[in-house]
Design a protein around this motif. Structure first.
Motif, PDB file in Angstrom:
ATOM      1  N   SER A  22       0.834  -1.202   0.000  1.00  0.00           N
ATOM      2  CA  SER A  22       0.000   0.000   0.000  1.00  0.00           C
ATOM      3  C   SER A  22       0.869   1.252   0.000  1.00  0.00           C
ATOM      4  CB  SER A  22      -0.944   0.008   1.209  1.00  0.00           C
ATOM      5  OG  SER A  22      -0.243  -0.250   2.406  1.00  0.00           O
ATOM      6  N   THR A  23       2.121   1.099   0.446  1.00  0.00           N
ATOM      7  CA  THR A  23       3.085   2.198   0.423  1.00  0.00           C
ATOM      8  C   THR A  23       4.420   1.677  -0.069  1.00  0.00           C
ATOM      9  OG1 THR A  23       2.017   3.292   2.304  1.00  0.00           O
ATOM     10  CG2 THR A  23       4.268   3.961   1.807  1.00  0.00           C
ATOM     11  N   LEU A  24       5.058   2.474  -0.919  1.00  0.00           N
ATOM     12  CA  LEU A  24       6.391   2.178  -1.426  1.00  0.00           C
ATOM     13  C   LEU A  24       7.300   3.338  -1.053  1.00  0.00           C
ATOM     14  CD1 LEU A  24       8.391   0.535  -3.187  1.00  0.00           C
ATOM     15  CD2 LEU A  24       7.472   1.771  -5.172  1.00  0.00           C
ATOM     16  N   ILE A  25       8.378   3.041  -0.343  1.00  0.00           N
ATOM     17  CA  ILE A  25       9.371   4.056   0.017  1.00  0.00           C
ATOM     18  C   ILE A  25      10.647   3.700  -0.726  1.00  0.00           C
ATOM     19  CG2 ILE A  25      10.747   5.058   1.869  1.00  0.00           C
ATOM     20  CD1 ILE A  25       8.419   4.383   3.784  1.00  0.00           C
ATOM     21  N   VAL A  26      11.078   4.576  -1.636  1.00  0.00           N
ATOM     22  CA  VAL A  26      12.270   4.294  -2.435  1.00  0.00           C
ATOM     23  C   VAL A  26      13.332   5.361  -2.199  1.00  0.00           C
ATOM     24  CG1 VAL A  26      11.190   2.883  -4.202  1.00  0.00           C
ATOM     25  CG2 VAL A  26      11.161   5.332  -4.462  1.00  0.00           C
ATOM     26  N   MET A  27      14.543   4.878  -1.946  1.00  0.00           N
ATOM     27  CA  MET A  27      15.653   5.772  -1.647  1.00  0.00           C
ATOM     28  C   MET A  27      16.609   5.933  -2.825  1.00  0.00           C
ATOM     29  SD  MET A  27      15.081   6.849   1.427  1.00  0.00           S
ATOM     30  CE  MET A  27      16.617   7.456   2.114  1.00  0.00           C
ATOM     31  N   ASN A  28      16.443   5.115  -3.889  1.00  0.00           N
ATOM     32  CA  ASN A  28      17.302   5.247  -5.070  1.00  0.00           C
ATOM     33  C   ASN A  28      16.536   4.869  -6.340  1.00  0.00           C
ATOM     34  OD1 ASN A  28      17.146   2.472  -4.923  1.00  0.00           O
ATOM     35  ND2 ASN A  28      19.333   2.131  -4.724  1.00  0.00           N
ATOM     36  N   ARG A  29      17.086   5.236  -7.472  1.00  0.00           N
ATOM     37  CA  ARG A  29      16.428   5.027  -8.768  1.00  0.00           C
ATOM     38  C   ARG A  29      16.210   3.552  -9.098  1.00  0.00           C
ATOM     39  NH1 ARG A  29      16.014   7.557 -14.061  1.00  0.00           N
ATOM     40  NH2 ARG A  29      14.708   6.117 -15.194  1.00  0.00           N
ATOM     41  N   PRO A  30      17.217   2.678  -8.913  1.00  0.00           N
ATOM     42  CA  PRO A  30      16.966   1.269  -9.236  1.00  0.00           C
ATOM     43  C   PRO A  30      15.793   0.683  -8.446  1.00  0.00           C
ATOM     44  CG  PRO A  30      19.325   1.644  -9.002  1.00  0.00           C
ATOM     45  CD  PRO A  30      18.636   2.906  -8.551  1.00  0.00           C
ATOM     46  N   SER A  31      15.610   1.126  -7.222  1.00  0.00           N
ATOM     47  CA  SER A  31      14.488   0.626  -6.418  1.00  0.00           C
ATOM     48  C   SER A  31      13.161   1.119  -6.967  1.00  0.00           C
ATOM     49  CB  SER A  31      14.651   1.065  -4.962  1.00  0.00           C
ATOM     50  OG  SER A  31      15.800   0.478  -4.402  1.00  0.00           O
ATOM     51  N   LEU A  32      13.119   2.364  -7.397  1.00  0.00           N
ATOM     52  CA  LEU A  32      11.900   2.892  -8.011  1.00  0.00           C
ATOM     53  C   LEU A  32      11.561   2.074  -9.254  1.00  0.00           C
ATOM     54  CD1 LEU A  32       9.638   5.022  -8.273  1.00  0.00           C
ATOM     55  CD2 LEU A  32      11.268   6.408  -9.592  1.00  0.00           C
ATOM     56  N   ASP A  33      12.551   1.882 -10.126  1.00  0.00           N
ATOM     57  CA  ASP A  33      12.329   1.130 -11.364  1.00  0.00           C
ATOM     58  C   ASP A  33      11.852  -0.301 -11.087  1.00  0.00           C
ATOM     59  OD1 ASP A  33      13.189   3.379 -12.719  1.00  0.00           O
ATOM     60  OD2 ASP A  33      15.209   2.602 -13.088  1.00  0.00           O
ATOM     61  N   LYS A  34      12.424  -0.922 -10.065  1.00  0.00           N
ATOM     62  CA  LYS A  34      12.116  -2.323  -9.769  1.00  0.00           C
ATOM     63  C   LYS A  34      10.739  -2.514  -9.142  1.00  0.00           C
ATOM     64  CE  LYS A  34      13.955  -6.368  -7.390  1.00  0.00           C
ATOM     65  NZ  LYS A  34      15.078  -6.918  -6.615  1.00  0.00           N
ATOM     66  N   PHE A  35      10.320  -1.587  -8.261  1.00  0.00           N
ATOM     67  CA  PHE A  35       9.130  -1.841  -7.454  1.00  0.00           C
ATOM     68  C   PHE A  35       7.896  -0.997  -7.779  1.00  0.00           C
ATOM     69  CE2 PHE A  35      12.637  -3.175  -4.547  1.00  0.00           C
ATOM     70  CZ  PHE A  35      12.319  -4.516  -4.503  1.00  0.00           C
ATOM     71  N   VAL A  36       8.027   0.023  -8.613  1.00  0.00           N
ATOM     72  CA  VAL A  36       6.907   0.948  -8.844  1.00  0.00           C
ATOM     73  C   VAL A  36       5.642   0.243  -9.332  1.00  0.00           C
ATOM     74  CG1 VAL A  36       7.540   1.621 -11.207  1.00  0.00           C
ATOM     75  CG2 VAL A  36       6.256   3.213  -9.749  1.00  0.00           C
ATOM     76  N   ASP A  37       5.782  -0.771 -10.140  1.00  0.00           N
ATOM     77  CA  ASP A  37       4.605  -1.449 -10.690  1.00  0.00           C
ATOM     78  C   ASP A  37       3.938  -2.396  -9.692  1.00  0.00           C
ATOM     79  OD1 ASP A  37       4.781  -0.131 -13.116  1.00  0.00           O
ATOM     80  OD2 ASP A  37       6.113  -1.650 -13.985  1.00  0.00           O
ATOM     81  N   GLN A  38       4.620  -2.700  -8.589  1.00  0.00           N
ATOM     82  CA  GLN A  38       4.037  -3.581  -7.581  1.00  0.00           C
ATOM     83  C   GLN A  38       3.050  -2.844  -6.672  1.00  0.00           C
ATOM     84  OE1 GLN A  38       6.901  -5.837  -5.347  1.00  0.00           O
ATOM     85  NE2 GLN A  38       7.993  -6.481  -7.177  1.00  0.00           N
ATOM     86  N   LEU A  39       3.191  -1.531  -6.559  1.00  0.00           N
ATOM     87  CA  LEU A  39       2.342  -0.753  -5.668  1.00  0.00           C
ATOM     88  C   LEU A  39       0.878  -0.858  -6.084  1.00  0.00           C
ATOM     89  CD1 LEU A  39       2.381   1.303  -3.276  1.00  0.00           C
ATOM     90  CD2 LEU A  39       2.449   3.093  -5.014  1.00  0.00           C
ATOM     91  N   MET A  40       0.018  -1.074  -5.098  1.00  0.00           N
ATOM     92  CA  MET A  40      -1.407  -1.198  -5.405  1.00  0.00           C
ATOM     93  C   MET A  40      -1.973   0.138  -5.889  1.00  0.00           C
ATOM     94  SD  MET A  40      -3.444  -1.210  -1.729  1.00  0.00           S
ATOM     95  CE  MET A  40      -2.909  -2.832  -1.328  1.00  0.00           C
ATOM     96  N   PRO A  41      -2.972   0.110  -6.765  1.00  0.00           N
ATOM     97  CA  PRO A  41      -3.624   1.355  -7.185  1.00  0.00           C
ATOM     98  C   PRO A  41      -4.151   2.105  -5.958  1.00  0.00           C
ATOM     99  CG  PRO A  41      -4.318  -0.469  -8.572  1.00  0.00           C
ATOM    100  CD  PRO A  41      -3.534  -1.066  -7.431  1.00  0.00           C
ATOM    101  N   GLY A  42      -3.973   3.419  -5.956  1.00  0.00           N
ATOM    102  CA  GLY A  42      -4.379   4.231  -4.816  1.00  0.00           C
ATOM    103  C   GLY A  42      -3.331   4.298  -3.725  1.00  0.00           C
ATOM    104  N   GLY A  43      -2.201   3.609  -3.947  1.00  0.00           N
ATOM    105  CA  GLY A  43      -1.130   3.580  -2.951  1.00  0.00           C
ATOM    106  C   GLY A  43      -0.318   4.865  -2.940  1.00  0.00           C
ATOM    107  N   LEU A  44       0.662   4.880  -2.065  1.00  0.00           N
ATOM    108  CA  LEU A  44       1.533   6.042  -1.856  1.00  0.00           C
ATOM    109  C   LEU A  44       2.970   5.661  -2.179  1.00  0.00           C
ATOM    110  CD1 LEU A  44       2.260   8.868  -0.585  1.00  0.00           C
ATOM    111  CD2 LEU A  44       2.391   7.668   1.618  1.00  0.00           C
ATOM    112  N   ILE A  45       3.634   6.506  -2.974  1.00  0.00           N
ATOM    113  CA  ILE A  45       5.069   6.357  -3.226  1.00  0.00           C
ATOM    114  C   ILE A  45       5.772   7.543  -2.587  1.00  0.00           C
ATOM    115  CG2 ILE A  45       6.939   6.212  -4.898  1.00  0.00           C
ATOM    116  CD1 ILE A  45       4.963   5.299  -6.979  1.00  0.00           C
ATOM    117  N   LEU A  46       6.712   7.264  -1.700  1.00  0.00           N
ATOM    118  CA  LEU A  46       7.595   8.288  -1.142  1.00  0.00           C
ATOM    119  C   LEU A  46       8.936   8.155  -1.844  1.00  0.00           C
ATOM    120  CD1 LEU A  46       6.611   7.993   2.581  1.00  0.00           C
ATOM    121  CD2 LEU A  46       6.693  10.129   1.312  1.00  0.00           C
ATOM    122  N   ILE A  47       9.369   9.226  -2.486  1.00  0.00           N
ATOM    123  CA  ILE A  47      10.569   9.201  -3.311  1.00  0.00           C
ATOM    124  C   ILE A  47      11.646  10.099  -2.710  1.00  0.00           C
ATOM    125  CG2 ILE A  47      11.504   9.845  -5.566  1.00  0.00           C
ATOM    126  CD1 ILE A  47       8.807   9.120  -6.779  1.00  0.00           C
TER     127      ILE A  47
END
Length: 178
Positions: A68-93
């Motif tokens: 439900s929430t994705l917290i990413v501290m670097n670009r490779p993590s964003l690229d790898k996990f962004v599509d796993q986040l549920m719709p309506g979720g929160l990404i902290l970049i």
């Protein structure tokens, strides 16, 4: 309440510690919690991530397929996990290291300049606590005081001086997302 958080970054960025503090604070508040780390063999500099589940009900499995929430501290993590986040979720970049746009339109995106705020708190290594503060302000999964209690338990002796810096970083992260 059920919060499923995936935290990811390079080893050495404090991703696992951030997850541990969240999980420990949930335990302090007597919530059900699961913390599942994952990291490459190289540790510092390699990839690291952890999954934290906080719930008011028993947790059946520690594995998160759609956080439900994705917290990413670097670009490779964003690229790898962004599509796993549920719709309506929160990404902290972590905008200190990630300048790539997120193309998903079905999630909330919040950018936090963790490095600048960590330096302001007194230690660039506190970027993870800045991010945790931002997360706590937005999701209110646990009270910040519970995290501070965990810091005081972890940082003792010669490391006791880290409590004030990390507490300040937590506060600055919370203020950054008002």
């Amino acid at each position: 309440m059920l919060e499923q958080v995936l935290l990811a970054g390079f080893g050495g960025q404090g991703v696992l510690s951030m997850g541990q503090f969240l999980a420990s604070a949930a335990l302090v508040e007597e919530k059900n919690v699961s913390w599942l780390p994952s990291y490459g063999p190289e540790m510092r500099g390699g990839t690291a991530n952890c999954q934290v589940i906080v719930s008011d009900k028993p947790i059946a499995s520690p594995i998160i397929s759609r956080p439900s929430t994705l917290i990413v501290m670097n670009r490779p993590s964003l690229d790898k996990f962004v599509d796993q986040l549920m719709p309506g979720g929160l990404i902290l970049i972590n905008s200190s290291l990630i300048d790539a746009p997120v193309t998903r339109t079905d999630v909330e995106i919040v950018k936090v300049d963790t490095h600048e705020l960590a330096v302001e708190a007194g230690n660039a290594k506190a970027a993870n606590m800045v991010m945790l503060g931002a997360y706590l302000k937005l999701r209110k999964t646990v009270e910040p005081d519970a995290v501070v209690t965990c810091m005081q338990e972890k940082f003792t002796g010669r490391k006791a001086k880290l409590v004030d810096v990390n507490k300040k970083a937590l506060e600055l992260g919370m203020e950054a997302v008002k």
